[in-house]
Design an enzyme around this catalytic site. Structure first.
Site, PDB file in Angstrom:
ATOM      1  N   ARG A 205     -26.978  18.483  22.003  1.00 56.24           N
ATOM      2  CA  ARG A 205     -27.031  17.015  21.988  1.00 56.24           C
ATOM      3  C   ARG A 205     -25.637  16.429  22.121  1.00 56.24           C
ATOM      4  O   ARG A 205     -24.640  17.154  21.984  1.00 56.24           O
ATOM      5  CB  ARG A 205     -27.595  16.558  20.633  1.00 56.24           C
ATOM      6  CG  ARG A 205     -28.974  17.084  20.336  1.00 56.24           C
ATOM      7  CD  ARG A 205     -29.060  17.693  18.946  1.00 56.24           C
ATOM      8  NE  ARG A 205     -30.305  18.455  18.792  1.00 56.24           N
ATOM      9  CZ  ARG A 205     -31.469  17.911  18.474  1.00 56.24           C
ATOM     10  NH1 ARG A 205     -31.540  16.624  18.220  1.00 56.24           N
ATOM     11  NH2 ARG A 205     -32.564  18.639  18.404  1.00 56.24           N
ATOM     12  N   ASP A 278     -27.375  11.945  18.038  1.00 51.24           N
ATOM     13  CA  ASP A 278     -27.913  13.293  17.778  1.00 51.24           C
ATOM     14  C   ASP A 278     -29.277  13.470  18.418  1.00 51.24           C
ATOM     15  O   ASP A 278     -29.816  14.582  18.417  1.00 51.24           O
ATOM     16  CB  ASP A 278     -28.002  13.560  16.268  1.00 51.24           C
ATOM     17  CG  ASP A 278     -28.758  12.472  15.524  1.00 51.24           C
ATOM     18  OD1 ASP A 278     -28.397  11.292  15.674  1.00 51.24           O
ATOM     19  OD2 ASP A 278     -29.724  12.790  14.803  1.00 51.24           O
TER      20      ASP A 278
HETATM   21  P1  AMP Z   1     -33.933  12.335  13.369  1.00 56.18           P
HETATM   22  O1  AMP Z   1     -33.059  11.153  13.602  1.00 56.18           O
HETATM   23  O2  AMP Z   1     -35.306  12.031  12.885  1.00 56.18           O
HETATM   24  O3  AMP Z   1     -33.972  13.236  14.565  1.00 56.18           O
HETATM   25  O4  AMP Z   1     -33.303  13.216  12.165  1.00 56.18           O
HETATM   26  C1  AMP Z   1     -32.015  13.021  11.668  1.00 56.18           C
HETATM   27  C2  AMP Z   1     -31.598  14.199  10.822  1.00 56.18           C
HETATM   28  O5  AMP Z   1     -32.459  14.351   9.697  1.00 56.18           O
HETATM   29  C3  AMP Z   1     -31.591  15.537  11.544  1.00 56.18           C
HETATM   30  O6  AMP Z   1     -30.480  16.257  11.092  1.00 56.18           O
HETATM   31  C4  AMP Z   1     -32.893  16.147  11.094  1.00 56.18           C
HETATM   32  O7  AMP Z   1     -32.874  17.546  11.170  1.00 56.18           O
HETATM   33  C5  AMP Z   1     -32.983  15.673   9.651  1.00 56.18           C
HETATM   34  N1  AMP Z   1     -34.361  15.667   9.124  1.00 56.18           N
HETATM   35  C6  AMP Z   1     -35.372  14.819   9.478  1.00 56.18           C
HETATM   36  N2  AMP Z   1     -36.494  15.137   8.791  1.00 56.18           N
HETATM   37  C7  AMP Z   1     -36.212  16.195   7.997  1.00 56.18           C
HETATM   38  C8  AMP Z   1     -36.940  16.998   7.067  1.00 56.18           C
HETATM   39  N3  AMP Z   1     -38.231  16.778   6.770  1.00 56.18           N
HETATM   40  N4  AMP Z   1     -36.292  18.009   6.444  1.00 56.18           N
HETATM   41  C9  AMP Z   1     -35.012  18.261   6.705  1.00 56.18           C
HETATM   42  N5  AMP Z   1     -34.265  17.553   7.560  1.00 56.18           N
HETATM   43  C10 AMP Z   1     -34.846  16.535   8.212  1.00 56.18           C
HETATM   44 MG    MG Z   2     -33.142  14.321  15.629  1.00 54.94          MG
END
Ligand code: AMP
Ligand code: MG
Length: 531
Positions: A205, A278
């Site tokens: 990313r 990201d």
């Molecule tokens: P996103 O913006 O939803 O793609 O996620 C942002 C960050 O939060 C990334 O580092 C994901 O891996 C982390 N993340 C989202 N949901 C979870 C979860 N249930 N457990 C662990 N990490 C999470």
């Molecule tokens: Mg993400």
């Protein structure tokens, strides 16, 4: 000849060639000077294969017999590591909603390895929802069924629409419950857990480069850039041993492919919902399906994401501008490798250039027009205004426009084909009607300049205006069924979305306006990030 499990051959270039975190396992930590951390998926109680993409399985050289085998289903749930896999979580950072958020990383995605397809290409397989990693922060590393169904269906739907995207090989239920506060209102409740196996050339990313750059870890930054170019941009001059020019060429490529992706999202009415750095892939493919949505009534200010309801940073109409903002973050991250702002700025100009031309050609296709110039832009801009004069379904309007007899326009009446697109016919006052028919007359005049006939125009339009998209309420119906163990809607919709540009007799109901009950139902209109 190396030993294989299930006849699958892996070649893990990412873990073989990039710096690893010396610590293994899921303990939370800041990971310095490393591209990834080795971590095993956490086994689940009773994995079951809910759905899979036969097309993708075939592309990867996985027979359906293998895919459905107990061993493979266990692997797709994280319960079994096949010979040749090398599981890890990627380290990356990102700008979230405009602010630098530091280290993020794969918090619930665990890459299994790079599978060698029959044509020799490598494909990263990654489980989303496979359990905690060093990057899970306060969360559990799991995913709920509703978000997995949405990711699974939309990835494949986008592929069949011709929009660059990560793919989804499988959807597995875990038999475990996952607790989520769906509305962020203090009412956390257990939900069925599941895991999607995502597939992409890589899951690198923008934020993958931002993190080492923000920490001044230029060796790791260079290692990542060199690896990425060597394996994924090998067509570039100097790819084997990148120099400044190669880094600039790489960035220029990312600017171009991201611009093309924005053109495609705008064409089909897709709103990503969380365009943090990201969540943008360096391959110019759609990645990380969370609180995304599809435009129903045409409103450039619409965002499906409740977290973004006030700022509306990621609203439909902002997406190309946000993509450019994100590319500027990537340019900053790559700056230590280039040390000259001028070529990076030129690459960013290329984003604007590719987007402007691509977007014009794209809406030209949507209107069945060719040879467009800047002089045609007002016709398109004014259509945007007319579509907002009353609540108008974008997908239906464009699709049905191809069927309107442009020789029989009545200035006092909207053609019957287009009436299907209006959610609230009472909004169609004489002023609004004349605004729409006035635009249709200008459009008819422009069409009159084309040498191609009506048939060709319709063909062009039907190839650019899908009849079927994954309307938010349709995804929700698939989820409602799946939550009860009934996967019939999911399978029917998956099948429908394989041919989004075809008229599919007997399935017209999926092409109709969103039903009124879905107007304000959660999951059908607004979505939270809770997943
Ligand atoms: P996103 O913006 O939803 O793609 O996620 C942002 C960050 O939060 C990334 O580092 C994901 O891996 C982390 N993340 C989202 N949901 C979870 C979860 N249930 N457990 C662990 N990490 C999470
Ligand atoms: Mg993400």
């Amino acid at each position: 000849m190396s030993a294989t499990d299930l006849g699958l051959v892996w070649n893990n270039t990412f873990t073989a060639e990039l710096p690893a975190d010396p610590v293994e396992g899921a303990a939370l930590r800041q990971v310095q000077d490393a591209a990834f951390s080795r971590v095993m998926p956490t086994p689940v109680s009773s994995p079951e294969l809910i759905s899979y993409s036969p097309e993708l399985a075939q592309r990867l050289g996985i027979s359906l017999e293998t895919l459905k085998s107990t061993a493979m289903v266990e692997a797709l749930a994280g319960n079994r590591i096949l010979l040749g896999m090398d599981p890890y979580a990627m380290n990356y950072g990102g700008h979230q909603f405009g602010n630098w958020a530091g280290q993020l990383g794969d918090g619930r995605a665990i890459a299994l390895g790079e599978l060698k397809a029959p044509d020799g290409t490598l494909h990263m397989l990654q489980l989303k929802g496979a359990g905690p990693t060093p990057y899970s922060r306060r969360a559990d590393g799991r995913a709920v069924l509703r978000s997995s169904v949405r990711e699974f269906l939309c990835s494949e739907a986008m592929h069949f629409l011709g929009v660059p995207t990560t793919r989804a090989l499988s959807l597995v239920s875990t038999g475990d419950r996952v607790v989520r506060d769906m509305f962020y209102d203090g009412n956390a409740a257990p939900e069925p857990g599941s895991i999607v196996c995502r597939v992409a050339p890589s899951f690198i990313r923008f934020g993958t480069f931002e993190l080492p750059s923000s920490r001044g870890q230029h060796e790791t930054l260079a290692a990542l850039a060199d690896y990425t170019i060597r394996h994924h941009f090998s067509h570039l001059k100097g790819a084997a041993q990148p120099d400044r020019d190669t880094y600039v060429a790489f960035f220029t490529d990312v600017c171009r492919s991201t611009a093309r992706l924005m053109v495609e999202w705008m064409r089909v009415g897709f709103v990503h919902g969380v365009m943090n750095t990201d969540n943008l892939s360096i391959h110019g493919i759609t990645i990380d399906y969370g609180p995304y949505g599809w435009l129903e009534d045409f409103d450039p200010g619409w965002t499906p994401n409740t977290t973004d309801a006030h700022m509306k940073r990621y609203q439909y109409g902002n997406q190309p501008g946000i993509a450019q903002w994100n590319l500027i973050r990537l340019a900053n991250a790559l700056f230590p490798l280039v040390e000259d702002p001028v070529p990076l700025q030129e690459a960013l100009d290329e984003f604007a250039n590719v987007f402007t031309h691509g977007h014009r050609a794209s809406w030209g296709r949507k209107l069945g027009l060719t040879g467009l110039t800047e002089a045609d832009d007002p016709l398109f801009d004014d259509l945007g205004v007319a579509l907002q004069a009353a609540e108008t379904d974008m997908t239906i309007f464009y699709r049905n426009l191809a069927n309107v007899d442009l020789r029989a326009l009545d200035p006092a009446q909207i053609p019957a084909e287009l009436m299907e697109a209006y959610y609230q016919p009472e909004q169609l006052t004489p002023t609004v009607i004349s605004q729409i028919t006035g635009w249709l007359e200008r459009y008819a005049a422009r069409v009159g300049l084309e040498i191609s006939g009506d048939q060709r125009r319709k063909k062009l339009m039907d190839s650019a205006n899908p009849k079927y998209v994954l309307r938010n309420y349709i995804a929700q119906l698939a989820i409602d069924g799946a939550a009860e163990g009934d996967y019939s809607v999911l399978e029917d919709v998956f099948d429908l979305l394989r041919k989004p540009y075809d008229d599919q007799p007997g399935r017209e109901k999926w092409a109709e306006r969103r039903p009124e009950w879905a107007r304000s139902r959660p999951g059908c209109s607004m979505l939270s990030c809770s997943s």
